[in-house]
Design an enzyme around this catalytic site. Structure first.
Site, PDB file in Angstrom:
ATOM      1  N   ASP A 296       0.861  -1.183   0.000  1.00  0.00           N
ATOM      2  CA  ASP A 296       0.000   0.000   0.000  1.00  0.00           C
ATOM      3  C   ASP A 296       0.890   1.223   0.000  1.00  0.00           C
ATOM      4  O   ASP A 296       2.028   1.154   0.453  1.00  0.00           O
ATOM      5  CB  ASP A 296      -0.869   0.046   1.269  1.00  0.00           C
ATOM      6  CG  ASP A 296      -0.074   0.554   2.460  1.00  0.00           C
ATOM      7  OD1 ASP A 296      -0.062   1.788   2.685  1.00  0.00           O
ATOM      8  OD2 ASP A 296       0.572  -0.255   3.151  1.00  0.00           O
ATOM      9  N   CYS A 332      -1.829   1.849 -22.130  1.00  0.00           N
ATOM     10  CA  CYS A 332      -2.436   1.775 -20.792  1.00  0.00           C
ATOM     11  C   CYS A 332      -3.924   1.471 -20.925  1.00  0.00           C
ATOM     12  O   CYS A 332      -4.611   2.023 -21.786  1.00  0.00           O
ATOM     13  CB  CYS A 332      -2.231   3.085 -20.038  1.00  0.00           C
ATOM     14  SG  CYS A 332      -3.041   3.076 -18.411  1.00  0.00           S
ATOM     15  N   CYS A 334      -6.203   1.993 -18.511  1.00  0.00           N
ATOM     16  CA  CYS A 334      -7.018   2.685 -17.506  1.00  0.00           C
ATOM     17  C   CYS A 334      -8.135   3.477 -18.190  1.00  0.00           C
ATOM     18  O   CYS A 334      -8.032   3.817 -19.372  1.00  0.00           O
ATOM     19  CB  CYS A 334      -6.147   3.592 -16.635  1.00  0.00           C
ATOM     20  SG  CYS A 334      -5.904   5.246 -17.297  1.00  0.00           S
TER      21      CYS A 334
HETATM   22 ZN   LIG Z   1      -3.745   5.261 -18.150  1.00  0.00          ZN
END
Ligand SMILES: [Zn+2]
Length: 405
Positions: A296, A332, A334
Protein backbone atom coordinates in the site's frame (compact mmCIF):
# COMPACT_ATOMS: atom_id res chain seq x y z
CA UNK A 1 -28.94 -9.40 5.72
CA UNK A 2 -25.41 -10.53 5.32
CA UNK A 3 -23.19 -10.44 2.30
CA UNK A 4 -20.08 -11.89 3.87
CA UNK A 5 -18.11 -14.22 1.72
CA UNK A 6 -15.88 -17.14 2.65
CA UNK A 7 -17.90 -18.08 5.76
CA UNK A 8 -16.45 -15.13 7.68
CA UNK A 9 -13.04 -16.72 7.95
CA UNK A 10 -9.54 -15.63 7.05
CA UNK A 11 -6.99 -17.83 5.34
CA UNK A 12 -4.14 -17.75 2.87
CA UNK A 13 -3.21 -20.19 0.16
CA UNK A 14 -0.07 -20.19 -1.93
CA UNK A 15 -0.76 -20.90 -5.59
CA UNK A 16 2.79 -20.84 -6.95
CA UNK A 17 6.30 -19.88 -5.83
CA UNK A 18 9.13 -18.09 -7.61
CA UNK A 19 11.75 -20.85 -7.97
CA UNK A 20 14.75 -20.25 -5.69
CA UNK A 21 13.20 -17.12 -4.13
CA UNK A 22 10.91 -16.35 -1.23
CA UNK A 23 8.23 -14.77 -3.43
CA UNK A 24 4.91 -16.36 -4.27
CA UNK A 25 1.50 -15.81 -5.81
CA UNK A 26 -1.48 -16.68 -3.68
CA UNK A 27 -4.96 -15.81 -2.48
CA UNK A 28 -5.90 -14.20 0.83
CA UNK A 29 -9.47 -15.09 1.80
CA UNK A 30 -11.18 -12.51 4.03
CA UNK A 31 -14.77 -12.17 5.29
CA UNK A 32 -15.37 -9.49 2.63
CA UNK A 33 -13.79 -11.28 -0.32
CA UNK A 34 -10.54 -12.56 -1.79
CA UNK A 35 -7.30 -10.76 -2.57
CA UNK A 36 -5.22 -12.31 -5.32
CA UNK A 37 -1.57 -11.66 -4.55
CA UNK A 38 0.76 -9.96 -5.12
CA UNK A 39 -1.69 -7.08 -4.79
CA UNK A 40 -1.64 -3.34 -4.28
CA UNK A 41 -4.16 -1.99 -1.78
CA UNK A 42 -5.33 1.51 -2.50
CA UNK A 43 -5.14 3.90 0.43
CA UNK A 44 -8.37 5.43 1.66
CA UNK A 45 -7.03 7.12 4.76
CA UNK A 46 -10.47 8.10 6.02
CA UNK A 47 -12.41 5.37 4.22
CA UNK A 48 -12.30 7.02 0.79
CA UNK A 49 -9.55 7.49 -1.77
CA UNK A 50 -9.10 11.18 -2.49
CA UNK A 51 -10.84 12.36 -5.67
CA UNK A 52 -11.97 8.82 -6.55
CA UNK A 53 -15.44 7.33 -6.29
CA UNK A 54 -16.09 3.68 -5.44
CA UNK A 55 -16.89 3.18 -9.15
CA UNK A 56 -13.47 4.61 -10.03
CA UNK A 57 -11.82 2.10 -7.68
CA UNK A 58 -13.72 -0.69 -9.38
CA UNK A 59 -12.65 0.63 -12.79
CA UNK A 60 -8.95 0.42 -11.86
CA UNK A 61 -9.61 -3.10 -10.54
CA UNK A 62 -8.58 -2.36 -6.98
CA UNK A 63 -8.94 -5.45 -4.81
CA UNK A 64 -8.62 -4.03 -1.32
CA UNK A 65 -8.51 -0.74 0.58
CA UNK A 66 -6.28 0.29 3.46
CA UNK A 67 -7.58 2.87 5.91
CA UNK A 68 -5.96 4.52 8.84
CA UNK A 69 -6.71 3.74 12.48
CA UNK A 70 -5.36 7.09 13.59
CA UNK A 71 -7.43 9.21 11.23
CA UNK A 72 -10.62 7.20 11.76
CA UNK A 73 -10.36 6.89 15.54
CA UNK A 74 -12.87 9.63 16.31
CA UNK A 75 -15.47 8.16 13.94
CA UNK A 76 -14.90 4.54 14.95
CA UNK A 77 -18.08 4.26 17.04
CA UNK A 78 -20.15 5.49 14.11
CA UNK A 79 -18.37 3.01 11.80
CA UNK A 80 -19.10 0.11 14.17
CA UNK A 81 -22.78 1.10 14.30
CA UNK A 82 -22.88 1.02 10.49
CA UNK A 83 -21.57 -2.58 10.53
CA UNK A 84 -17.87 -1.94 9.94
CA UNK A 85 -15.61 -0.18 7.45
CA UNK A 86 -16.72 -2.03 4.31
CA UNK A 87 -20.36 -1.07 4.77
CA UNK A 88 -19.72 2.39 6.20
CA UNK A 89 -17.45 3.38 3.33
CA UNK A 90 -19.48 1.76 0.58
CA UNK A 91 -16.39 -0.10 -0.59
CA UNK A 92 -17.71 -3.49 0.48
CA UNK A 93 -14.60 -5.48 -0.37
CA UNK A 94 -11.56 -6.56 1.68
CA UNK A 95 -10.12 -3.86 3.95
CA UNK A 96 -7.10 -3.37 6.17
CA UNK A 97 -6.33 -0.79 8.83
CA UNK A 98 -2.95 0.25 10.13
CA UNK A 99 -2.51 0.70 13.85
CA UNK A 100 -2.03 4.45 13.89
CA UNK A 101 1.42 3.97 15.35
CA UNK A 102 3.18 5.35 12.29
CA UNK A 103 1.07 8.53 12.27
CA UNK A 104 1.42 9.05 16.00
CA UNK A 105 5.17 8.57 16.02
CA UNK A 106 6.00 10.42 12.84
CA UNK A 107 4.06 13.54 13.83
CA UNK A 108 6.51 16.36 13.52
CA UNK A 109 9.51 14.11 12.93
CA UNK A 110 9.74 14.99 9.24
CA UNK A 111 11.44 11.69 8.46
CA UNK A 112 9.97 9.59 5.69
CA UNK A 113 10.03 5.85 5.24
CA UNK A 114 12.47 5.48 2.40
CA UNK A 115 15.66 7.39 1.93
CA UNK A 116 18.02 6.97 -0.95
CA UNK A 117 21.71 6.51 -0.36
CA UNK A 118 22.61 10.07 -1.31
CA UNK A 119 20.65 11.37 1.68
CA UNK A 120 21.83 8.70 4.10
CA UNK A 121 24.42 10.80 5.95
CA UNK A 122 22.11 13.74 6.19
CA UNK A 123 19.32 11.69 7.74
CA UNK A 124 21.38 9.46 10.00
CA UNK A 125 23.41 12.34 11.37
CA UNK A 126 20.51 14.75 11.67
CA UNK A 127 19.57 16.09 15.05
CA UNK A 128 16.44 14.16 15.96
CA UNK A 129 13.77 16.71 15.23
CA UNK A 130 11.50 17.82 18.02
CA UNK A 131 8.98 15.06 18.03
CA UNK A 132 5.42 15.67 19.04
CA UNK A 133 5.23 12.15 20.44
CA UNK A 134 6.49 10.73 23.72
CA UNK A 135 6.92 6.95 23.77
CA UNK A 136 6.35 5.17 27.10
CA UNK A 137 5.90 1.54 28.15
CA UNK A 138 2.12 1.97 28.17
CA UNK A 139 1.90 3.57 24.75
CA UNK A 140 2.42 6.91 23.08
CA UNK A 141 1.39 10.30 24.38
CA UNK A 142 1.23 12.82 21.59
CA UNK A 143 0.07 16.26 20.69
CA UNK A 144 -2.53 16.09 17.97
CA UNK A 145 -2.03 19.01 15.60
CA UNK A 146 -5.53 18.51 14.15
CA UNK A 147 -7.38 18.94 17.44
CA UNK A 148 -4.72 20.95 19.30
CA UNK A 149 -5.04 18.50 22.19
CA UNK A 150 -2.86 15.98 23.93
CA UNK A 151 -3.93 12.41 23.27
CA UNK A 152 -2.78 8.86 24.05
CA UNK A 153 -2.79 5.59 22.08
CA UNK A 154 -1.34 2.33 23.37
CA UNK A 155 -1.76 -1.24 22.09
CA UNK A 156 -5.11 -1.69 23.85
CA UNK A 157 -6.53 1.58 22.52
CA UNK A 158 -5.31 0.78 19.00
CA UNK A 159 -6.97 -2.66 19.06
CA UNK A 160 -10.23 -1.22 20.41
CA UNK A 161 -10.23 1.45 17.69
CA UNK A 162 -9.43 -1.04 14.91
CA UNK A 163 -12.02 -3.54 16.11
CA UNK A 164 -14.68 -0.81 16.03
CA UNK A 165 -13.60 0.21 12.51
CA UNK A 166 -13.85 -3.47 11.65
CA UNK A 167 -11.51 -3.96 8.72
CA UNK A 168 -10.79 -7.57 7.75
CA UNK A 169 -7.11 -7.20 8.65
CA UNK A 170 -5.59 -5.17 11.51
CA UNK A 171 -2.03 -4.28 12.39
CA UNK A 172 -0.51 -4.77 15.85
CA UNK A 173 0.65 -1.60 17.58
CA UNK A 174 4.36 -1.02 17.06
CA UNK A 175 7.02 1.61 17.49
CA UNK A 176 8.45 2.83 14.21
CA UNK A 177 12.06 3.87 14.59
CA UNK A 178 13.63 6.28 12.12
CA UNK A 179 16.91 6.01 10.26
CA UNK A 180 18.29 8.59 12.70
CA UNK A 181 17.86 6.22 15.68
CA UNK A 182 20.90 4.32 16.98
CA UNK A 183 21.32 0.54 17.27
CA UNK A 184 20.95 0.84 21.06
CA UNK A 185 17.70 2.70 20.71
CA UNK A 186 16.43 0.14 18.19
CA UNK A 187 17.15 -2.68 20.68
CA UNK A 188 15.10 -0.89 23.31
CA UNK A 189 12.26 0.03 20.94
CA UNK A 190 12.11 -3.47 19.46
CA UNK A 191 11.74 -5.09 22.90
CA UNK A 192 8.86 -2.70 23.55
CA UNK A 193 7.26 -3.48 20.18
CA UNK A 194 7.45 -7.21 21.03
CA UNK A 195 5.72 -6.61 24.37
CA UNK A 196 3.13 -4.49 22.57
CA UNK A 197 2.64 -7.35 20.07
CA UNK A 198 1.50 -9.69 22.85
CA UNK A 199 -0.69 -6.99 24.39
CA UNK A 200 -2.21 -6.37 20.94
CA UNK A 201 -3.05 -10.08 20.60
CA UNK A 202 -4.60 -10.23 24.08
CA UNK A 203 -6.80 -7.18 23.54
CA UNK A 204 -7.68 -8.07 19.95
CA UNK A 205 -9.08 -11.45 21.03
CA UNK A 206 -11.64 -9.69 23.23
CA UNK A 207 -13.14 -7.68 20.37
CA UNK A 208 -12.33 -9.40 17.07
CA UNK A 209 -15.80 -10.94 16.64
CA UNK A 210 -17.80 -7.93 17.86
CA UNK A 211 -19.15 -7.01 14.41
CA UNK A 212 -20.27 -10.53 13.45
CA UNK A 213 -17.27 -11.62 11.38
CA UNK A 214 -13.71 -12.54 12.34
CA UNK A 215 -11.25 -9.66 12.15
CA UNK A 216 -7.65 -10.80 11.71
CA UNK A 217 -4.45 -9.41 13.17
CA UNK A 218 -0.98 -9.04 11.65
CA UNK A 219 2.15 -8.63 13.77
CA UNK A 220 4.48 -5.83 12.66
CA UNK A 221 8.21 -6.38 12.24
CA UNK A 222 10.60 -3.57 13.08
CA UNK A 223 14.35 -3.72 13.76
CA UNK A 224 15.75 -1.01 11.53
CA UNK A 225 18.63 -1.97 9.25
CA UNK A 226 20.25 -4.58 11.50
CA UNK A 227 20.17 -8.23 10.52
CA UNK A 228 20.36 -9.61 14.07
CA UNK A 229 17.41 -7.47 15.18
CA UNK A 230 15.32 -8.21 12.09
CA UNK A 231 15.87 -11.97 12.36
CA UNK A 232 15.35 -12.21 16.12
CA UNK A 233 12.09 -10.27 16.08
CA UNK A 234 10.79 -12.25 13.07
CA UNK A 235 11.51 -15.48 14.99
CA UNK A 236 9.70 -14.22 18.10
CA UNK A 237 6.66 -12.90 16.26
CA UNK A 238 6.51 -16.11 14.20
CA UNK A 239 5.76 -17.96 17.45
CA UNK A 240 2.85 -15.66 18.33
CA UNK A 241 -0.78 -16.07 17.31
CA UNK A 242 -0.81 -13.72 14.35
CA UNK A 243 -2.74 -14.28 11.12
CA UNK A 244 -0.08 -12.57 9.02
CA UNK A 245 2.72 -10.03 9.22
CA UNK A 246 3.37 -6.40 8.42
CA UNK A 247 6.88 -5.61 7.22
CA UNK A 248 7.57 -2.25 8.81
CA UNK A 249 10.29 0.27 9.34
CA UNK A 250 12.14 3.01 7.56
CA UNK A 251 14.32 1.61 4.78
CA UNK A 252 17.33 2.70 2.85
CA UNK A 253 16.20 1.95 -0.67
CA UNK A 254 19.39 0.09 -1.49
CA UNK A 255 18.96 -2.41 1.37
CA UNK A 256 15.20 -2.95 1.13
CA UNK A 257 15.49 -6.35 -0.56
CA UNK A 258 18.07 -7.64 1.87
CA UNK A 259 16.05 -6.57 4.93
CA UNK A 260 12.89 -8.17 3.54
CA UNK A 261 14.81 -11.36 2.90
CA UNK A 262 16.03 -11.51 6.53
CA UNK A 263 12.43 -11.09 7.74
CA UNK A 264 10.75 -13.48 5.32
CA UNK A 265 13.32 -16.24 5.81
CA UNK A 266 12.29 -16.38 9.47
CA UNK A 267 8.52 -15.99 9.07
CA UNK A 268 6.11 -18.92 8.61
CA UNK A 269 5.55 -19.47 4.91
CA UNK A 270 1.83 -20.08 5.18
CA UNK A 271 0.91 -16.61 6.44
CA UNK A 272 0.55 -13.48 4.29
CA UNK A 273 2.93 -10.52 4.54
CA UNK A 274 2.16 -6.88 3.91
CA UNK A 275 4.90 -4.38 3.06
CA UNK A 276 3.78 -1.19 4.77
CA UNK A 277 3.72 2.07 2.85
CA UNK A 278 6.03 1.44 -0.13
CA UNK A 279 4.98 1.44 -3.76
CA UNK A 280 7.62 2.60 -6.20
CA UNK A 281 7.65 0.05 -9.02
CA UNK A 282 11.09 -1.25 -8.03
CA UNK A 283 10.02 -1.55 -4.37
CA UNK A 284 7.01 -3.62 -5.43
CA UNK A 285 9.03 -5.96 -7.63
CA UNK A 286 11.82 -6.41 -5.07
CA UNK A 287 9.21 -6.84 -2.33
CA UNK A 288 7.38 -9.46 -4.38
CA UNK A 289 10.58 -11.36 -5.10
CA UNK A 290 11.53 -11.34 -1.42
CA UNK A 291 8.19 -12.64 -0.16
CA UNK A 292 5.84 -9.68 0.38
CA UNK A 293 2.28 -10.41 -0.76
CA UNK A 294 0.49 -7.07 -0.47
CA UNK A 295 1.48 -3.40 -0.70
CA UNK A 296 0.00 0.00 0.00
CA UNK A 297 1.12 3.58 -0.41
CA UNK A 298 -0.31 7.04 -0.97
CA UNK A 299 2.40 7.78 -3.55
CA UNK A 300 0.55 6.91 -6.79
CA UNK A 301 -2.32 9.31 -6.09
CA UNK A 302 -0.20 11.93 -4.34
CA UNK A 303 2.28 12.02 -7.22
CA UNK A 304 -0.59 12.27 -9.69
CA UNK A 305 -1.78 15.40 -7.90
CA UNK A 306 1.70 16.87 -8.30
CA UNK A 307 1.74 16.24 -12.04
CA UNK A 308 3.93 13.12 -11.92
CA UNK A 309 2.56 10.50 -14.29
CA UNK A 310 3.63 6.86 -14.30
CA UNK A 311 4.54 5.31 -17.63
CA UNK A 312 6.32 2.18 -18.79
CA UNK A 313 9.40 4.18 -19.75
CA UNK A 314 9.58 5.89 -16.36
CA UNK A 315 7.50 8.61 -14.77
CA UNK A 316 7.50 12.12 -16.16
CA UNK A 317 6.20 15.50 -15.10
CA UNK A 318 3.29 17.09 -16.95
CA UNK A 319 5.04 20.42 -16.48
CA UNK A 320 7.07 19.57 -19.57
CA UNK A 321 4.10 18.38 -21.63
CA UNK A 322 2.51 21.59 -22.87
CA UNK A 323 0.32 20.84 -25.91
CA UNK A 324 1.69 17.27 -26.08
CA UNK A 325 -0.59 15.06 -28.20
CA UNK A 326 0.91 11.88 -26.67
CA UNK A 327 -1.20 9.50 -24.59
CA UNK A 328 -0.32 9.37 -20.86
CA UNK A 329 1.25 5.96 -21.41
CA UNK A 330 0.93 4.05 -24.64
CA UNK A 331 -1.07 0.87 -24.25
CA UNK A 332 -2.44 1.78 -20.79
CA UNK A 333 -5.82 0.16 -20.11
CA UNK A 334 -7.02 2.68 -17.51
CA UNK A 335 -10.32 4.52 -18.07
CA UNK A 336 -8.49 7.86 -18.50
CA UNK A 337 -6.27 6.55 -21.29
CA UNK A 338 -9.07 4.57 -22.91
CA UNK A 339 -11.05 7.81 -23.12
CA UNK A 340 -8.20 9.27 -25.17
CA UNK A 341 -6.91 12.01 -22.86
CA UNK A 342 -3.52 13.36 -23.93
CA UNK A 343 -0.66 14.70 -21.82
CA UNK A 344 -1.30 18.22 -23.12
CA UNK A 345 -5.00 18.09 -22.29
CA UNK A 346 -4.35 16.82 -18.78
CA UNK A 347 -1.73 19.49 -18.22
CA UNK A 348 -4.28 22.13 -19.18
CA UNK A 349 -6.77 20.80 -16.59
CA UNK A 350 -4.02 20.66 -13.96
CA UNK A 351 -3.04 24.29 -14.57
CA UNK A 352 -6.61 25.57 -14.55
CA UNK A 353 -7.62 28.39 -12.21
CA UNK A 354 -10.99 26.69 -11.85
CA UNK A 355 -11.12 24.45 -8.81
CA UNK A 356 -13.64 22.01 -10.31
CA UNK A 357 -11.51 21.61 -13.44
CA UNK A 358 -8.45 20.86 -11.28
CA UNK A 359 -10.51 18.29 -9.39
CA UNK A 360 -11.31 16.62 -12.69
CA UNK A 361 -7.56 16.49 -13.31
CA UNK A 362 -6.90 14.95 -9.88
CA UNK A 363 -9.50 12.31 -10.64
CA UNK A 364 -8.21 11.44 -14.14
CA UNK A 365 -4.53 11.41 -13.16
CA UNK A 366 -5.10 9.42 -9.94
CA UNK A 367 -7.03 6.81 -11.91
CA UNK A 368 -4.12 6.42 -14.33
CA UNK A 369 -1.37 6.15 -11.69
CA UNK A 370 -3.36 3.77 -9.50
CA UNK A 371 -4.17 1.52 -12.43
CA UNK A 372 -0.49 1.55 -13.44
CA UNK A 373 0.59 0.23 -10.04
CA UNK A 374 -2.29 -2.24 -9.74
CA UNK A 375 -1.53 -3.56 -13.23
CA UNK A 376 2.12 -3.97 -12.23
CA UNK A 377 1.08 -6.31 -9.39
CA UNK A 378 -1.32 -8.16 -11.72
CA UNK A 379 1.46 -8.61 -14.28
CA UNK A 380 3.86 -9.77 -11.54
CA UNK A 381 1.28 -12.33 -10.43
CA UNK A 382 0.76 -13.57 -13.98
CA UNK A 383 4.53 -13.85 -14.43
CA UNK A 384 4.88 -15.89 -11.22
CA UNK A 385 2.05 -18.18 -12.33
CA UNK A 386 3.62 -18.85 -15.72
CA UNK A 387 7.15 -19.14 -14.36
CA UNK A 388 8.63 -16.01 -15.96
CA UNK A 389 8.95 -13.61 -13.01
CA UNK A 390 12.74 -13.05 -13.30
CA UNK A 391 12.42 -12.13 -16.98
CA UNK A 392 9.37 -9.94 -16.33
CA UNK A 393 11.13 -8.09 -13.52
CA UNK A 394 14.29 -7.48 -15.56
CA UNK A 395 12.33 -6.26 -18.58
CA UNK A 396 10.10 -3.95 -16.56
CA UNK A 397 12.99 -2.38 -14.66
CA UNK A 398 15.04 -1.92 -17.83
CA UNK A 399 12.17 0.03 -19.39
CA UNK A 400 11.18 1.98 -16.29
CA UNK A 401 14.68 2.96 -15.17
CA UNK A 402 16.60 3.15 -18.48
CA UNK A 403 19.50 5.03 -16.91
CA UNK A 404 20.17 2.51 -14.17
CA UNK A 405 23.14 0.25 -14.52
ZN1 LIG B 1 -3.74 5.26 -18.15
Amino acid sequence: MTNYKNNNTFSFEITKRIPGKLGRAGIIHTPHGDIKTPAFMCVGTRGEVRFLSMEDLESVQAQAMLSNGYHLRNTSVEIAQAGGLAKWSGWNGPTLTDSGGFQVMSLGSGIGKVVSMDREDEVINADPKDRLAHVMEDGVRFFDPFTNQEDFIGPEESMQIQCRIGADIHMAYDELTSLADSYEYNVEALARTERWAQRSIDEHKKHRDDLGYRQSLYGVLQGGRWEDLRRSTAKKLAQMEFDGYGLGGAFLKESLGEILRWCCEELPENKPRHLLGLSHPDDILIGTEMGADTFDCVAPTREARHGRIYARHGYYNLQKCQDSPLPLDEGCDCPTCRSGWTRGELRKLWKSEDNSVRQQYYNLASIHNLRFIIRLTEDARAAILNGTFPEFKAEFLKNYYPNRK
